[in-house]
Write a protein that holds these residues in place. Structure first.
Motif, PDB file in Angstrom:
ATOM      1  N   PHE A 144      20.398 -20.621   9.448  1.00 38.37           N
ATOM      2  CA  PHE A 144      20.026 -19.202   9.435  1.00 38.37           C
ATOM      3  C   PHE A 144      19.060 -18.887  10.575  1.00 38.37           C
ATOM      4  N   LEU A 145      18.049 -19.723  10.753  1.00 35.76           N
ATOM      5  CA  LEU A 145      17.078 -19.497  11.832  1.00 35.76           C
ATOM      6  C   LEU A 145      17.732 -19.608  13.205  1.00 35.76           C
ATOM      7  N   LEU A 146      18.634 -20.557  13.371  1.00 32.25           N
ATOM      8  CA  LEU A 146      19.348 -20.707  14.636  1.00 32.25           C
ATOM      9  C   LEU A 146      20.199 -19.469  14.914  1.00 32.25           C
ATOM     10  N   GLY A 147      20.908 -18.986  13.919  1.00 26.35           N
ATOM     11  CA  GLY A 147      21.719 -17.774  14.073  1.00 26.35           C
ATOM     12  C   GLY A 147      20.861 -16.559  14.394  1.00 26.35           C
ATOM     13  N   LEU A 148      19.739 -16.436  13.702  1.00 25.48           N
ATOM     14  CA  LEU A 148      18.819 -15.332  13.952  1.00 25.48           C
ATOM     15  C   LEU A 148      18.280 -15.391  15.378  1.00 25.48           C
ATOM     16  N   LEU A 149      17.933 -16.571  15.833  1.00 26.73           N
ATOM     17  CA  LEU A 149      17.435 -16.757  17.197  1.00 26.73           C
ATOM     18  C   LEU A 149      18.504 -16.363  18.220  1.00 26.73           C
ATOM     19  N   MET A 150      19.750 -16.730  17.961  1.00 28.40           N
ATOM     20  CA  MET A 150      20.835 -16.381  18.880  1.00 28.40           C
ATOM     21  C   MET A 150      21.046 -14.869  18.924  1.00 28.40           C
ATOM     22  N   VAL A 151      21.038 -14.209  17.782  1.00 30.14           N
ATOM     23  CA  VAL A 151      21.223 -12.758  17.728  1.00 30.14           C
ATOM     24  C   VAL A 151      20.078 -12.056  18.455  1.00 30.14           C
ATOM     25  N   LEU A 152      18.855 -12.491  18.214  1.00 26.81           N
ATOM     26  CA  LEU A 152      17.706 -11.891  18.897  1.00 26.81           C
ATOM     27  C   LEU A 152      17.777 -12.117  20.404  1.00 26.81           C
ATOM     28  N   SER A 153      18.168 -13.308  20.812  1.00 25.46           N
ATOM     29  CA  SER A 153      18.276 -13.609  22.247  1.00 25.46           C
ATOM     30  C   SER A 153      19.308 -12.721  22.914  1.00 25.46           C
ATOM     31  N   LEU A 154      20.460 -12.557  22.268  1.00 22.69           N
ATOM     32  CA  LEU A 154      21.503 -11.722  22.848  1.00 22.69           C
ATOM     33  C   LEU A 154      21.100 -10.251  22.879  1.00 22.69           C
ATOM     34  N   SER A 155      20.443  -9.777  21.833  1.00 21.69           N
ATOM     35  CA  SER A 155      20.049  -8.374  21.803  1.00 21.69           C
ATOM     36  C   SER A 155      18.891  -8.088  22.755  1.00 21.69           C
ATOM     37  N   MET A 156      18.100  -9.098  23.056  1.00 21.79           N
ATOM     38  CA  MET A 156      16.958  -8.907  23.957  1.00 21.79           C
ATOM     39  C   MET A 156      17.258  -9.395  25.375  1.00 21.79           C
ATOM     40  N   TYR A 157      18.505  -9.733  25.667  1.00 21.72           N
ATOM     41  CA  TYR A 157      18.854 -10.291  26.972  1.00 21.72           C
ATOM     42  C   TYR A 157      18.378  -9.444  28.151  1.00 21.72           C
ATOM     43  N   PRO A 158      18.626  -8.112  28.148  1.00 16.22           N
ATOM     44  CA  PRO A 158      18.172  -7.333  29.313  1.00 16.22           C
ATOM     45  C   PRO A 158      16.665  -7.434  29.539  1.00 16.22           C
ATOM     46  N   THR A 159      15.895  -7.381  28.474  1.00 17.26           N
ATOM     47  CA  THR A 159      14.439  -7.476  28.593  1.00 17.26           C
ATOM     48  C   THR A 159      14.026  -8.868  29.047  1.00 17.26           C
ATOM     49  N   LEU A 160      14.628  -9.894  28.456  1.00 17.40           N
ATOM     50  CA  LEU A 160      14.292 -11.262  28.839  1.00 17.40           C
ATOM     51  C   LEU A 160      14.675 -11.533  30.290  1.00 17.40           C
ATOM     52  N   ARG A 161      15.817 -11.005  30.744  1.00 16.24           N
ATOM     53  CA  ARG A 161      16.241 -11.202  32.129  1.00 16.24           C
ATOM     54  C   ARG A 161      15.266 -10.526  33.082  1.00 16.24           C
ATOM     55  N   SER A 162      14.875  -9.304  32.745  1.00 21.16           N
ATOM     56  CA  SER A 162      13.932  -8.573  33.587  1.00 21.16           C
ATOM     57  C   SER A 162      12.597  -9.306  33.680  1.00 21.16           C
ATOM     58  N   MET A 163      12.126  -9.817  32.549  1.00 20.18           N
ATOM     59  CA  MET A 163      10.876 -10.582  32.561  1.00 20.18           C
ATOM     60  C   MET A 163      11.027 -11.849  33.390  1.00 20.18           C
ATOM     61  N   GLY A 164      12.176 -12.498  33.280  1.00 23.23           N
ATOM     62  CA  GLY A 164      12.422 -13.710  34.056  1.00 23.23           C
ATOM     63  C   GLY A 164      12.426 -13.431  35.551  1.00 23.23           C
ATOM     64  N   VAL A 165      13.039 -12.315  35.942  1.00 18.60           N
ATOM     65  CA  VAL A 165      13.074 -11.939  37.358  1.00 18.60           C
ATOM     66  C   VAL A 165      11.661 -11.670  37.857  1.00 18.60           C
ATOM     67  N   GLN A 166      10.876 -10.948  37.065  1.00 16.34           N
ATOM     68  CA  GLN A 166       9.504 -10.635  37.472  1.00 16.34           C
ATOM     69  C   GLN A 166       8.652 -11.896  37.558  1.00 16.34           C
ATOM     70  N   LEU A 167       8.805 -12.799  36.604  1.00 16.97           N
ATOM     71  CA  LEU A 167       8.052 -14.056  36.658  1.00 16.97           C
ATOM     72  C   LEU A 167       8.472 -14.892  37.854  1.00 16.97           C
ATOM     73  N   HIS A 168       9.778 -14.965  38.110  1.00 19.24           N
ATOM     74  CA  HIS A 168      10.267 -15.722  39.267  1.00 19.24           C
ATOM     75  C   HIS A 168       9.666 -15.155  40.554  1.00 19.24           C
ATOM     76  N   SER A 169       9.690 -13.832  40.672  1.00 16.07           N
ATOM     77  CA  SER A 169       9.152 -13.194  41.876  1.00 16.07           C
ATOM     78  C   SER A 169       7.656 -13.426  42.005  1.00 16.07           C
ATOM     79  N   ALA A 170       6.934 -13.351  40.892  1.00 17.29           N
ATOM     80  CA  ALA A 170       5.479 -13.539  40.939  1.00 17.29           C
ATOM     81  C   ALA A 170       5.112 -14.964  41.329  1.00 17.29           C
ATOM     82  N   PHE A 171       5.828 -15.945  40.797  1.00 22.14           N
ATOM     83  CA  PHE A 171       5.487 -17.345  41.077  1.00 22.14           C
ATOM     84  C   PHE A 171       5.967 -17.820  42.448  1.00 22.14           C
ATOM     85  N   THR A 172       7.148 -17.353  42.854  1.00 22.63           N
ATOM     86  CA  THR A 172       7.703 -17.850  44.115  1.00 22.63           C
ATOM     87  C   THR A 172       7.450 -16.920  45.287  1.00 22.63           C
ATOM     88  N   GLY A 173       7.089 -15.664  44.996  1.00 18.81           N
ATOM     89  CA  GLY A 173       6.879 -14.705  46.073  1.00 18.81           C
ATOM     90  C   GLY A 173       8.174 -14.300  46.747  1.00 18.81           C
TER      91      GLY A 173
END
Length: 170
Positions: A31-60
């Motif tokens: 159940f927890l694994l399924g919930l984590l997958m659903v949350l990850s998929l529904s939050m993908y745009p936000t997580l991707r945007s955060m990842g891009v910003q973190l990548h840019s901040a750390f690597t310049g």
């Protein structure tokens, strides 16, 4: 004999109890694994945007494809200004450039047409291109407006930050 049967019953109860605990933990884990997958998929745009910003901040450096430019022709400057202002008011773009008079030749209904148009260059996030396109189709005076989208492959970090601040995520 009652003593032996009681031991067997205790043993059976302990075994079944242990198995039910294992099954219960297994079901909870699934159940927890399924919930984590659903949350990850529904939050993908936000997580991707955060990842891009973190990548840019750390690597310049800039992550290609995060921003796009749209090119759209308008029949005159006033229409281009009205559409551009509407896009800016809705915060769908970081900027709208309105380039002066261009000469356009195109096929329309089997004939070559020659027209003077105004070219709009719209800078936005790639994630907002479809929203801008849908909006353009709803307000543009042309029956079939030409909307070209190009992904930006290289951009300065300062410009990227400015665009990210100007255009909120979906």
């Amino acid at each position: 004999m009652t003593f032996v049967a009681s031991s067997k019953m205790d043993w059976l109860y302990q075994r079944c109890h242990k198995e039910s605990i294992v099954h219960s933990l297994f079901r909870s884990g699934l159940f927890l694994l399924g919930l984590l997958m659903v949350l990850s998929l529904s939050m993908y745009p936000t997580l991707r945007s955060m990842g891009v910003q973190l990548h840019s901040a750390f690597t310049g450096s800039y992550v290609p494809g995060h921003h796009s430019i749209l090119l759209i022709n308008s029949p005159n400057e006033q229409v281009a200004k009205d559409i551009g202002r509407a896009i800016m008011e809705r915060r769908m773009a970081a900027s709208v450039n309105i380039l002066p008079r261009t000469t356009t030749m195109y096929y329309w209904k089997g004939e070559i047409q020659d027209a003077t148009e105004i070219l709009m260059m719209i800078k936005t996030r790639t994630s907002r291109v479809q929203e801008v396109t849908d909006f353009m189709r709803s307000v543009h005076p042309y029956e079939n407006p030409e909307i070209l989208s190009f992904s930006v492959d290289d951009e300065s970090l300062a410009c990227m930050k400015w665009m990210d601040e100007a255009v909120p995520d979906d």
